[in-house]
Motif scaffolding. Structure first.
Motif, short mmCIF file in Angstrom:
data_model
loop_
_atom_site.label_atom_id
_atom_site.label_comp_id
_atom_site.label_asym_id
_atom_site.label_seq_id
_atom_site.Cartn_x
_atom_site.Cartn_y
_atom_site.Cartn_z
N CYS A 15 45.79 51.21 24.50
CA CYS A 15 46.40 52.55 24.46
C CYS A 15 47.65 52.63 25.33
N GLY A 16 48.08 51.50 25.91
CA GLY A 16 49.35 51.47 26.64
C GLY A 16 49.29 51.69 28.13
N ASN A 17 48.09 51.77 28.72
CA ASN A 17 47.97 51.91 30.18
C ASN A 17 47.88 50.52 30.83
N THR A 18 48.57 50.35 31.94
CA THR A 18 48.53 49.07 32.64
C THR A 18 47.74 49.20 33.94
N VAL A 19 46.81 48.27 34.14
CA VAL A 19 45.97 48.26 35.34
C VAL A 19 46.37 47.05 36.18
N GLY A 20 46.65 47.26 37.45
CA GLY A 20 46.99 46.16 38.36
C GLY A 20 45.73 45.42 38.77
N LEU A 21 45.72 44.10 38.59
CA LEU A 21 44.56 43.29 38.96
C LEU A 21 44.93 42.38 40.13
N PHE A 22 44.21 42.51 41.23
CA PHE A 22 44.49 41.78 42.46
C PHE A 22 43.27 40.96 42.84
N MET A 23 43.46 39.98 43.72
CA MET A 23 42.35 39.13 44.14
C MET A 23 41.97 39.39 45.60
N ASN A 24 40.70 39.17 45.91
CA ASN A 24 40.23 39.22 47.28
C ASN A 24 40.33 37.83 47.90
N ALA A 25 40.60 37.76 49.19
CA ALA A 25 40.75 36.48 49.88
C ALA A 25 40.31 36.64 51.33
N GLY A 26 40.12 35.49 52.00
CA GLY A 26 39.75 35.54 53.40
C GLY A 26 40.08 34.26 54.14
N LEU A 27 40.51 33.24 53.38
CA LEU A 27 40.87 31.96 53.96
C LEU A 27 42.16 31.46 53.32
N MET A 28 42.84 30.59 54.02
CA MET A 28 44.02 29.97 53.43
C MET A 28 43.63 29.23 52.15
N ALA A 29 42.40 28.74 52.11
CA ALA A 29 41.93 27.99 50.94
C ALA A 29 41.92 28.85 49.68
N ASP A 30 41.91 30.18 49.84
CA ASP A 30 41.92 31.07 48.68
C ASP A 30 43.29 31.14 48.01
N LEU A 31 44.34 30.99 48.81
CA LEU A 31 45.68 31.31 48.32
C LEU A 31 46.15 30.46 47.15
N PRO A 32 45.78 29.17 47.05
CA PRO A 32 46.18 28.41 45.86
C PRO A 32 45.69 29.04 44.55
#
Length: 747
Positions: free
Chosen positions: A440-457
């Motif tokens: 229907c044309g709505n955009t939802v922002g999807l983000f990630m949870n992290a807690g370690l440098m190992a998550d960032l890749p």
């Protein structure tokens, strides 16, 4: 040490060992044992009852009772005197058993003619294996020496069971550690994994429970205890210079290691005929049995200390344990009673999965497992007693189920599931760089949870638009002393560098409840989840919060900075924290440090009270993030660690969804950006409903972004909104059935 009389346990154990030296298997071996015990103790009856399952005892061998009752007579835990011994895990010594409270008459056994009854539990390291019983026609109370002798024999029976002494042709029992087993636990981190068991603390197996030479065994024990004491003293010396709290724990260790009572009991056990190893394990089993019955936290901790010391002592005596040189198997799945975050980080991403007997969904280990995206099941009772290094194991982190040594049917079904998940991930990869724009044309922002440098890749490969939650407490939890400001600056800078210009929302220190820093004195609170935690700690100890805010400001190096405060329950808490941030910014400017290009200061809405804060709060806060995990447990008054209640309450319950919608409406009126953060945000059906009621930003684990995006891109939010409204109008408890039916109709 006083010598026990010739009729005591040492003579009985000697006869037992001699009789077992022959080539005898299974049922014949159990029959021989019952005959020997009855003969040695001058009793007409000796019977062995073993567990067939967690609740059922079976008569597996007897001397004196009706042989036709063997493998036919069964009873539940707590049923009859035998069942009471199993339930209490303690001795019952009755001179007139038929008149005793709890006696149950079993006509098939013919036991009604016997008056006296002595029953002792057969247990190994807290695991109940069965009950050993002697009976006599004459009404009498068995002497302390007779009770002790039977307890020692029960200990040896437990070790023989562990060594597989009662399996084979005509076996009384199936072979331990060889049959398929399934364990139901609690989901700590979703995902599915297949691999081989790697025990964090391999079980020490006592292969020589009976000893001939008590003098030599006592000498071995004393040498091992002295080695243990030296080791504890060395650890204490190192800890004393670095960490006072750790030193206090080790002081308790030293107290036990030097305990004369502990030493005397083990020497008495050796005098009774046990080897040094078996004597240590006998005391350890008793301590574990007590641990299961004690509710006082202090006493449980002390018994846990004794348990750990016993493990160390057994490793010294046997040469078994962590440093055996065994190689970690391919695709290792860690199995442990519990594990600390630092130890888990040492394993890192080499693990395919984790199974814990204890732990919790909010524990340090669970936080690290989520950060490493490793499937985790907690509360898998008794898994460490059943698993062996190298065993095939399958972990279903979606259902909280563990399959150990699975049969071919389970293996096939599980591999099909893993293949389907992998195939789905390939499909999601095709939409990785596309926006989560609905039909229907709505955009939802999807983000990630992290807690370690190992998550960032995972950031670029997941399709996330940024980090919606970076948990800063992990760097505090995995070390034995407070991190320095410079260390935090370097870490936060690396996080922002790795994000490559994508937004990162840093949550300030969220400690307390089940996240206790090892170097902070724990508070004895009756309900820590509702106690001194998160923002409350930060405001009471502004020095810690100021140090962390300084580190974040300096790490930004002129780039945009986004910070949010956790567990805000009222407007004034947010204002006070914001004032501290503004003062810190002013101080940093005076010191000549570059200020961030922009600073956004938000709050986590995790308590229902904040949803009803004055509109002025919604106007002042730069953004809000709904912390779904805590908010749901407080909304429903249902502890998320309690399996009895947590599954009763659905995120798509009409009342909870209506409360979320009221927050969306308030934020819409004030133009306040709002997101939903937590496990539920990563569940596609829940995410679809959140989007339908107006949420336009969701933060979840990286692996959930693909499935959530896929469903959103194929859905019309207007139609979902209508389904939700119709379900409410009909008075349903949850909108889930209606939404699921709509999804099925959509194909």
């Amino acid at each position: 040490m006083a010598e026990r009389p010739e009729t005591g346990s040492r003579v009985l154990l000697g006869r037992l060992r001699d009789a077992m030296a022959g080539d005898v298997e299974g049922q014949a071996r159990l029959n021989k044992i019952t005959h020997l015990i009855a003969d040695s103790m001058g009793c007409e009856v000796c019977s062995i009852y073993l567990f067939r399952d967690d609740e059922t005892l079976e008569l597996c061998a007897t001397e004196g009772l009706n042989q036709d009752a063997v493998h036919q007579t069964r009873m539940k835990v707590g049923e009859g005197l035998v069942g009471l011994v199993a339930r209490r895990r303690s001795v019952i010594n009755e001179p007139d058993a038929p008149q005793a409270r709890g006696f149950r008459y079993m006509p098939e056994t013919g036991e009604e003619i016997y008056s006296s009854f002595l029953g002792v539990p057969v247990q190994r390291l807290g695991e109940a294996l069965g009950v050993l019983v002697v009976q006599s026609r004459a009404a009498r109370v068995y002497s302390a020496d007779e009770v002790y002798a039977l307890e020692v024999v029960a200990m040896v029976l437990a070790e023989m069971t562990e060594l597989g002494a009662f399996v084979g042709e005509g076996a009384a029992m199936s072979a331990r550690h060889s049959q398929p087993a399934m364990f139901r636990g609690t989901v700590g981190q979703e995902g599915a994994a297949e691999g081989h068991v790697w025990l964090h603390e391999p079980r020490v197996v006592v292969t020589n429970p009976i000893a001939d030479d008590p003098v030599r065994e006592i000498e071995r024990l004393r040498e091992a205890v002295e080695q243990l004491r030296v080791g504890v003293d060395k650890m204490l010396e190192i800890a004393g210079a670095q960490d006072k709290d750790q030193a206090q724990v080790l002081e308790a260790y030293r107290m036990f290691a030097n305990s004369k009572g502990w030493m005397r009991r083990m020497e008495d056990d050796i005098g009774g005929g046990l080897s040094a190893e078996a004597a240590v394990e006998k005391e350890q089993s008793l301590a574990r049995a007590r641990m299961g019955q004690v509710t006082d936290n202090y006493l449980r901790e002390r018994l846990s200390d004794l348990d750990d010391l016993s493990n160390r002592l057994l490793r010294i005596l046997t040469g078994q344990g962590k440093d055996t040189g065994a190689e970690m198997p391919a695709n290792p799945i860690l199995v442990a009673r519990n594990i600390g975050p630092a130890e888990l980080l040492e394993y890192g991403r080499s693990l395919r999965g984790i199974v814990l007997e204890e732990g919790s969904v909010g524990s340090h280990a669970a936080i690290v497992a989520r950060a490493l995206a490793i499937p985790l099941v907690v509360h898998a009772s008794r898994v460490t007693t059943e698993a062996l290094n190298g065993d095939q194991i399958m972990v279903d982190g979606e259902q909280g189920i563990v399959h150990l040594r699975p049969d071919d049917t389970v293996v096939t079904a599980f591999r099909d599931k893993i293949a389907m998940l992998a195939e789905a991930q390939e499909r999601y990869a095709s939409i990785r760089d596309k926006p989560a724009t609905t039909a229907c044309g709505n955009t939802v922002g999807l983000f990630m949870n992290a807690g370690l440098m190992a998550d960032l890749p995972s950031l670029p490969s997941s399709g996330a638009e940024g980090v919606g939650l970076f948990r800063t407490e992990l760097q505090f939890l995995v070390r034995n002393q407070m991190p320095r400001r410079g260390e935090l600056v370097a870490l936060y800078k690396r996080v922002l560098d790795a994000a490559g210009g994508k937004p990162v929302v840093f949550r300030t220190l969220d400690i307390g409840s089940d996240k206790v820093l090892p170097y902070m004195k724990p508070n004895d609170e009756p309900n820590p989840a509702l106690g001194w935690r998160a923002i409350r700690v930060g405001l009471d100890k502004p020095g810690i919060m100021r140090m962390q805010l300084q580190a974040l400001i300096r790490a930004a190096e002129g780039r945009p900075l986004t910070v949010m405060f956790p567990f805000v329950a009222q407007f004034e808490e947010y204002r006070e924290a914001r004032r501290l941030m503004e003062k810190t910014l002013q101080a940093e400017e005076r010191l000549g440090h570059p200020l961030p290009e922009t600073v956004k200061i938000g709050a986590m809405l995790e308590t229902p009270s904040l949803g009803f804060a004055p509109m002025k709060f919604f106007e002042e806060v730069d953004f809000l993030s709904i912390g779904g995990n805590d908010l749901k447990q407080f909304f429903f008054a249902a502890d998320r660690e309690n399996e009895r209640v947590r599954r009763r309450y659905d995120t798509l319950n009409v009342s909870f969804l209506s409360f979320i919608e009221s927050i969306v409406e308030r934020c819409d009126k004030t133009g306040t950006p709002l997101s939903f953060c937590g496990e539920d945000a990563g569940r596609p059906v829940e995410a679809l409903c959140f989007a339908a009621i107006g949420l336009r930003s969701l933060s979840m684990r990286p692996a959930s972004i693909g499935p959530v995006k896929s469903l959103l891109r194929r859905s019309d939010l207007g139609e979902v909104r209508k389904v939700i409204a119709d379900a409410r109008h009909r008075g349903g408890m949850s909108v889930r059935p209606a939404v699921m039916e709509w999804l099925r109709n959509q194909g």
